[in-house]
Design an enzyme around this catalytic site. Structure first.
Site, mmCIF file in Angstrom:
data_model
loop_
_atom_site.group_PDB
_atom_site.id
_atom_site.type_symbol
_atom_site.label_atom_id
_atom_site.label_comp_id
_atom_site.label_asym_id
_atom_site.label_seq_id
_atom_site.Cartn_x
_atom_site.Cartn_y
_atom_site.Cartn_z
ATOM 1 N N GLU A 10 0.848 -1.192 0.000
ATOM 2 C CA GLU A 10 0.000 0.000 0.000
ATOM 3 C C GLU A 10 0.877 1.233 0.000
ATOM 4 O OE1 GLU A 10 -2.641 2.379 3.312
ATOM 5 O OE2 GLU A 10 -2.797 0.187 3.297
ATOM 6 N N ARG B 92 0.417 10.509 0.783
ATOM 7 C CA ARG B 92 0.795 11.546 1.744
ATOM 8 C C ARG B 92 1.955 12.397 1.251
ATOM 9 N NH1 ARG B 92 1.197 8.003 7.353
ATOM 10 N NH2 ARG B 92 -0.851 6.994 7.223
ATOM 11 N N THR C 121 -4.396 6.032 2.362
ATOM 12 C CA THR C 121 -4.684 7.393 2.809
ATOM 13 C C THR C 121 -5.442 8.169 1.734
ATOM 14 O OG1 THR C 121 -2.510 7.261 3.905
ATOM 15 C CG2 THR C 121 -3.729 9.283 4.190
ATOM 16 N N LYS D 135 -10.757 -1.880 7.123
ATOM 17 C CA LYS D 135 -9.513 -1.668 7.847
ATOM 18 C C LYS D 135 -9.852 -1.221 9.264
ATOM 19 C CE LYS D 135 -6.748 2.118 7.202
ATOM 20 N NZ LYS D 135 -5.642 2.928 6.649
#
Length: 210
Positions: free
Chosen positions: A43, A47, A70, A130
């Site tokens: 993953e 960011r 994210t 998640k």
């Protein structure tokens, strides 16, 4: 990749390296190190300024199923898929992100922290979520408490987890895989310590099989 394909991939992988990559030049050797350690999925978090290019470079490696993490907005989801993301991970449950991923035909794993959020995910037709941030929320006891009323849900705990927690999470039958950044930290990448990334990944994969 469908939602079923993703669940199968995560169940087969058992560990999901979560990566914050600040320099594009590290993407290819990082992918080599992760794959060399036995990782099957990764993953890449959205960011950093170069996140799309990093994702694209790692997705081109071919040895990993690479997703985007994210992801906070539908626009980010669209950019991630265009860059080669095979799945999308969000820190929370956001209906518009889920809807955009459905439109794009890519599986999404939203973050949940409460039973209420989990019920919203179920209402949206999602069966894989998640648990985030897993350790600050209470770790495995919280996972057990959330899993008990929702027997059909599968979890990918992430947040504050390291190798010492891995076995306890994976022992729970509702856990598909465990996500974490300990296999490839910012310090590892800053030093270019790909041998250590490979070693830690291999260790995590070995722990996941015991």
């Amino acid at each position: 990749m469908t939602g079923t394909d993703l669940a199968s991939a995560l169940a087969g992988a058992r560990v999901l390296p979560v990566l914050t990559v600040r320099r594009l030049s590290t993407a290819r050797p990082l992918a080599d190190a992760l794959a060399g350690g036995g990782a099957r999925c990764a993953e890449v978090t959205f960011r950093t300024p170069d996140a799309e290019q990093v994702l694209n470079e790692m997705a081109a490696h071919g040895g990993l199923a690479v997703g985007a993490g994210t992801v906070l907005t539908p626009e980010q989801a669209e950019r991630a898929v265009a860059a080669g993301a095979r799945f999308v991970v969000s820190p929370g449950f956001e209906e518009e992100v889920v809807a955009k991923c459905r439109e794009l035909g890519v599986p999404v794993v939203p973050g949940i922290a409460t039973a209420t959020e989990l019920m919203r995910a179920l209402k949206a037709g999602l069966a894989t979520v998640k648990l985030f941030p897993a350790e600050p929320l209470g770790g495995v006891p919280t996972l057990r408490a959330l899993a008990a009323p929702f027997p059909g849900v599968r979890f990918v705990p992430t947040g504050g987890i390291d190798a010492s927690h891995l076995a306890a999470y994976l022992a729970h039958p509702a856990v598909l895989a465990v996500g974490g950044s300990w296999m490839a930290t910012a310090d590892h990448l800053e030093r270019g310590d790909y041998d250590e990334i490979r070693r830690l990944t291999a260790d995590a994969v070995e722990r996941s099989m015991t």
